[in-house]
Design an enzyme around this catalytic site. Structure first.
Site, mmCIF file in Angstrom:
data_model
loop_
_atom_site.group_PDB
_atom_site.id
_atom_site.type_symbol
_atom_site.label_atom_id
_atom_site.label_comp_id
_atom_site.label_asym_id
_atom_site.label_seq_id
_atom_site.Cartn_x
_atom_site.Cartn_y
_atom_site.Cartn_z
ATOM 1 N N LEU A 83 0.850 -1.191 0.000
ATOM 2 C CA LEU A 83 0.000 0.000 0.000
ATOM 3 C C LEU A 83 0.886 1.242 0.000
ATOM 4 O O LEU A 83 1.827 1.350 0.784
ATOM 5 C CB LEU A 83 -0.908 0.011 1.236
ATOM 6 C CG LEU A 83 -1.967 1.113 1.308
ATOM 7 C CD1 LEU A 83 -2.922 1.034 0.133
ATOM 8 C CD2 LEU A 83 -2.732 1.026 2.629
ATOM 9 N N ALA A 149 16.722 6.818 15.024
ATOM 10 C CA ALA A 149 17.221 5.774 15.921
ATOM 11 C C ALA A 149 17.261 4.419 15.239
ATOM 12 O O ALA A 149 16.351 4.052 14.496
ATOM 13 C CB ALA A 149 16.335 5.692 17.161
ATOM 14 N N ASP A 180 16.351 -3.463 19.941
ATOM 15 C CA ASP A 180 15.226 -3.678 19.034
ATOM 16 C C ASP A 180 14.248 -4.698 19.611
ATOM 17 O O ASP A 180 13.029 -4.480 19.642
ATOM 18 C CB ASP A 180 15.719 -4.176 17.675
ATOM 19 C CG ASP A 180 16.039 -3.041 16.718
ATOM 20 O OD1 ASP A 180 15.496 -1.938 16.895
ATOM 21 O OD2 ASP A 180 16.817 -3.267 15.781
#
Length: 410
Positions: A83, A149, A180
């Site tokens: 999309l 970041a 993460d």
């Protein structure tokens, strides 16, 4: 028709904790995809939205075949659509998906979704029950909110890197992308907490997680050393205890590799002496207490390593189990991937990936006993489920879908 009407039957089984929950996933790389991976493995229906050319992790496959493994790991059990959110038609389609969703998750830089006109305020008006999760480096408020970041930059800014490495060497990043995944777990927890609250209030929430803020508590031991040194830079301590408060606590050379050994209590130290056959040293003034061992830490480490160096990793590990000593061999990734314990528990599984072939994938580490596990399904190809989501769920005709493709909306 709503997405729930067309959801995969495997996700409608009631004993899956998040069965029936529809998640619209805009996340990329590791942090957000891990949060939505956990949701998918808990039974949620996750719709992964990518730009028409793919998200960054998918594009890494062009570097080498193995570079696509993270994409395969973190996006199993998700529906994949493309999309273009920079187009008006793309935004309209996105809003239609959100109208029927329970959760939206994104980890763009702060302000990106607002500039696109599809931020929290807009989506909350469309769907007041929506849980909107956002993962950022520094949060959505404050003077640093606009700083870009990545895991390594947060390791630097959070202080993690300053305490990683040897005392006479430079700061080092952790070999793993710890921030993460740590922040991904927090993002999952925040969203699920908000979903629970919604069962009582019926209202949606904005949930945010800052990578830097999730990293800070991991420095508890190191911060203790800072306080002990009255604010002086603590420096790096290698593999020793971050607060230099325990000894032995290190990685020691073995005859065929290395082994990590920790003494958290005096009982552990007495067990080490028993394993060594050196109980005669239990009253040695340099070794008899943790305080003495820390004050003479190099002597302690030399003493322990003079023993570990004579034995193999397997022998040392066997002794650690026999004498109840916290210890583990330093293993290679190949060894971990073949770990019989993790495979027997179902934490790891062999899987035939359509791109990479036979690989080892992790399952969710969250065990809800009595709930049925979600069988692993390959991560989606780029736009693999466009027809299913836009056609069946949103009711768009084949002609409309073709037009959207030609206009590079999907």
């Amino acid at each position: 028709m709503t997405p729930q009407d067309h959801s995969n039957d495997s996700n409608e089984i009631a004993d899956r904790p998040l069965a029936g929950v529809v998640v619209v996933d805009l996340t990329q790389v590791y942090q957000g995809p891990y949060a939505t991976f956990l949701m998918a493995k808990a039974g949620a229906q996750v719709i992964k939205i990518e730009p028409i050319h793919g998200e960054p992790t998918r594009l890494r496959a062009k570097v080498s075949g193995g570079a696509s493994l993270p994409m395969a790991m973190l996006n199993v059990n998700k529906k994949g659509i493309t999309l273009n959110l920079k187009t008006e038609q793309g935004k309209a389609l996105f809003k239609e998906l959100v109208r029927h969703a329970d959760v939206v998750v994104e980890n763009f830089a702060p302000g990106v979704m607002d500039r696109l006109g599809i931020g929290w305020d807009v989506l909350h008006e469309i769907n007041p029950r929506l849980i909107y999760g956002t993962g950022t480096g520094f949060g959505i408020t404050g003077p640093d909110k606009g700083n870009l970041a990545m895991d390594v930059t947060i390791q630097a800014s959070s202080g993690i890197m300053s305490v990683t490495g040897t005392p006479d060497g430079p700061p080092l990043r952790s070999g793993a992308s710890v921030v993460d995944f740590l922040s991904g777990v927090h993002l999952y927890a925040g969203i699920v907490t908000a979903l629970f609250e919604r069962t009582r209030t019926g209202k949606g929430r904005l949930v945010e997680v800052s990578m830097q803020e999730t990293a800070y508590p991991t420095l508890a031991s190191n911060l203790g050393l800072v306080y002990r040194q009255q604010g002086k830079p603590s420096g790096r301590v290698g593999n020793r205890h971050g607060g230099l408060a325990l000894a032995p606590y290190n990685v020691y050379e073995a005859a065929d590799g290395h082994i990590a050994v920790v003494c958290a209590t005096e009982h552990h130290w007495q067990n080490i002496l028993k394993a060594m056959g050196r109980e005669d040293l239990k009253d040695d003034p340099l070794l008899s207490t943790n305080k003495a061992r820390v004050e003479n830490i190099q002597n302690t480490d030399d003493f322990v390593e003079s023993w570990t160096r004579t034995l193999s990793r397997d022998k040392l590990f066997a002794l650690s189990k026999a004498f109840s000593i916290p210890a583990a061999p330093v293993r290679t990734l190949d060894e971990v991937m073949s770990d019989p314990h993790m495979h027997e528990r179902g934490a790891l599984e062999w899987f035939d990936d359509r791109d990479l072939g036979r690989i080892v994938l992790p399952t969710t580490p969250i065990r809800i006993h009595g709930a049925e596990q979600v069988p692993t399904v390959s991560s989606p190809l780029l736009g693999e489920h466009n027809q299913e989501i836009y056609g069946k769920w949103l009711g768009l005709s084949d002609e409309k879908l073709q037009s959207l493709r030609e206009q590079e909306v999907i």
